[in-house]
Design an enzyme around this catalytic site. Structure first.
Site, PDB file in Angstrom:
ATOM      1  CG  ASP A  33      -2.089   0.930   1.095  1.00 40.98           C
ATOM      2  OD1 ASP A  33      -2.347   1.427  -0.032  1.00 40.98           O
ATOM      3  OD2 ASP A  33      -2.767   1.167   2.112  1.00 40.98           O
ATOM      4  CG  HIS A  50      -0.459   2.177  -9.289  1.00 38.32           C
ATOM      5  ND1 HIS A  50      -0.686   1.742  -8.007  1.00 38.32           N
ATOM      6  CD2 HIS A  50      -1.525   2.959  -9.614  1.00 38.32           C
ATOM      7  CE1 HIS A  50      -1.855   2.230  -7.576  1.00 38.32           C
ATOM      8  NE2 HIS A  50      -2.380   2.974  -8.527  1.00 38.32           N
ATOM      9  CG  LEU A 144       9.065 -17.249  -3.751  1.00 39.67           C
ATOM     10  CD1 LEU A 144       8.939 -17.291  -2.231  1.00 39.67           C
ATOM     11  CD2 LEU A 144       9.532 -15.865  -4.203  1.00 39.67           C
TER      12      LEU A 144
HETATM   13  C1  IPE Z   1      -5.450  -2.698  -0.067  1.00 33.87           C
HETATM   14  O1  IPE Z   1      -5.095  -1.371  -0.264  1.00 33.87           O
HETATM   15  C2  IPE Z   1      -5.475  -3.422  -1.371  1.00 33.87           C
HETATM   16  C3  IPE Z   1      -4.188  -3.592  -2.030  1.00 33.87           C
HETATM   17  C4  IPE Z   1      -3.037  -3.249  -1.554  1.00 33.87           C
HETATM   18  C5  IPE Z   1      -4.241  -4.223  -3.321  1.00 33.87           C
HETATM   19  P1  IPE Z   1      -6.206  -0.227  -0.413  1.00 33.87           P
HETATM   20  O2  IPE Z   1      -5.471   1.036  -0.601  1.00 33.87           O
HETATM   21  O3  IPE Z   1      -7.195  -0.607  -1.444  1.00 33.87           O
HETATM   22  O4  IPE Z   1      -6.921  -0.299   1.011  1.00 33.87           O
HETATM   23  P2  IPE Z   1      -7.824   0.760   1.760  1.00 33.87           P
HETATM   24  O5  IPE Z   1      -8.879   1.192   0.792  1.00 33.87           O
HETATM   25  O6  IPE Z   1      -6.950   1.900   2.156  1.00 33.87           O
HETATM   26  O7  IPE Z   1      -8.342   0.020   2.948  1.00 33.87           O
HETATM   27  C1  IPE Z   2      -1.618   0.242  -3.342  1.00 38.58           C
HETATM   28  O1  IPE Z   2      -1.382   1.600  -3.381  1.00 38.58           O
HETATM   29  C2  IPE Z   2      -1.868  -0.332  -4.709  1.00 38.58           C
HETATM   30  C3  IPE Z   2      -3.244  -0.784  -4.935  1.00 38.58           C
HETATM   31  C4  IPE Z   2      -4.215  -0.796  -4.063  1.00 38.58           C
HETATM   32  C5  IPE Z   2      -3.548  -1.287  -6.270  1.00 38.58           C
HETATM   33  P1  IPE Z   2      -2.569   2.636  -3.371  1.00 38.58           P
HETATM   34  O2  IPE Z   2      -2.961   2.922  -4.773  1.00 38.58           O
HETATM   35  O3  IPE Z   2      -3.677   2.172  -2.502  1.00 38.58           O
HETATM   36  O4  IPE Z   2      -1.868   3.906  -2.744  1.00 38.58           O
HETATM   37  P2  IPE Z   2      -2.481   4.914  -1.685  1.00 38.58           P
HETATM   38  O5  IPE Z   2      -2.984   4.111  -0.542  1.00 38.58           O
HETATM   39  O6  IPE Z   2      -3.585   5.637  -2.391  1.00 38.58           O
HETATM   40  O7  IPE Z   2      -1.351   5.789  -1.314  1.00 38.58           O
HETATM   41 MG    MG Z   3      -4.074   2.406  -0.538  1.00 41.76          MG
END
Ligand code: IPE
Ligand code: IPE
Ligand code: MG
Length: 253
Positions: A33, A50, A144
């Protein structure tokens, strides 16, 4: 073998080296995240975060191979992530092919087995194809297990298991008395893997976001403020050392 981490503060640590001959987790699951915030901090579009996050995946996989972990499960896209703007979802769905185009050979060479959990059939066909190629091309490997959670949601997974059990009872393939923890576990996407020993979440959010709810019943949790694109081998090792200093009791003493 001990790998030194020179700048790890020893303040709260019993030791600052990874002892690879003891108590490494077999299965590490990571909620990757913070990509969006990483980009925002730099005035870049979320897509840039990303893209940068993919580089982290390569670093962490390499380290996981080196440490001979059994399973690395990476939360890449949740069932809730469809709520994001279509342009962002479209971008994320192109990443597997971009990642695998440049990296599949290295995965093959490193004896990695690519797998997925989640509702694969609902992914765009081009995403399915790219991922399926990597699954097929690494099927003969036995190192792995690199397990991508793609369109994964734990509640959805559990609903599927319940439906499957009801179906089997209706078909008289099992009876109500056969319902036990194993009957549920073997109907989850993760049926072939040991439960995660360590669950890592980056970016400072202290929540699970519908990830592996059943499977993490006794996992050790590690939360770090570091954003996923900034997470690296050293941060990964820190989490593993933290894990090695935990006392897992499973309800015992
Ligand atoms: C969780 O992250 C999902 C992934 C890392 C793929 P999110 O960014 O979607 O989670 P929330 O919305 O902050 O809980
Ligand atoms: C995690 O990073 C990747 C996915 C959920 C696909 P985020 O896109 O949720 O990044 P933040 O949380 O908005 O910073
Ligand atoms: Mg996120």
């Amino acid at each position: 073998m001990a790998i030194r981490i020179p700048f790890l503060k020893s303040k709260n640590r019993k030791r600052s080296t990874i002892q690879t001959n003891e108590s490494l987790p077999g299965h590490v699951a990571i909620i990757m995240d913070g990509n969006g915030r990483w980009a925002k901090k730099r005035g870049l579009p979320r897509a840039a975060g990303h893209k940068e996050g993919m580089k982290t995946i390569k670093k962490i996989v390499k380290k996981a191979v080196e440490l001979k972990l059994n399973v690395l499960t990476l939360y890449a896209f949740s069932t809730e992530n469809w709520k994001r703007p279509k342009s962002e979802v479209d971008y994320i769905m192109k990443l597997p092919s971009e990642f695998l185009d440049t990296y599949l050979q290295e995965l093959i060479d490193n004896n990695v087995q690519v797998r997925t959990i989640g509702d694969f059939s609902a992914l765009p066909v081009h995403t399915q194809k790219a991922v399926q190629t990597s699954i097929d091309e690494t099927a003969q490997n036995d190192g792995l297990i690199l397990n991508f959670a793609l369109n994964y949601g734990s509640r959805n997974e559990i609903v599927g298991a319940v439906k499957d059990i009801v179906h089997d009872i209706e078909q008289q393939q099992m009876s109500k008395d056969d319902i036990n923890e194993e009957a549920i576990s073997e109907r989850l996407y993760t049926k072939d893997y040991e439960d995660p020993d360590l669950l890592i979440r980056t970016s400072g959010e202290i929540r699970i976001s519908n990830f592996l709810l059943w499977q993490i019943a006794y996992a050790e949790f590690y939360f770090t403020e570091v954003l996923w694109p900034d997470f690296d081998e050293i941060e990964f090792e820190k989490s593993l050392i933290d894990y090695q200093n935990r006392k897992r009791r499973y309800g015992g003493i």
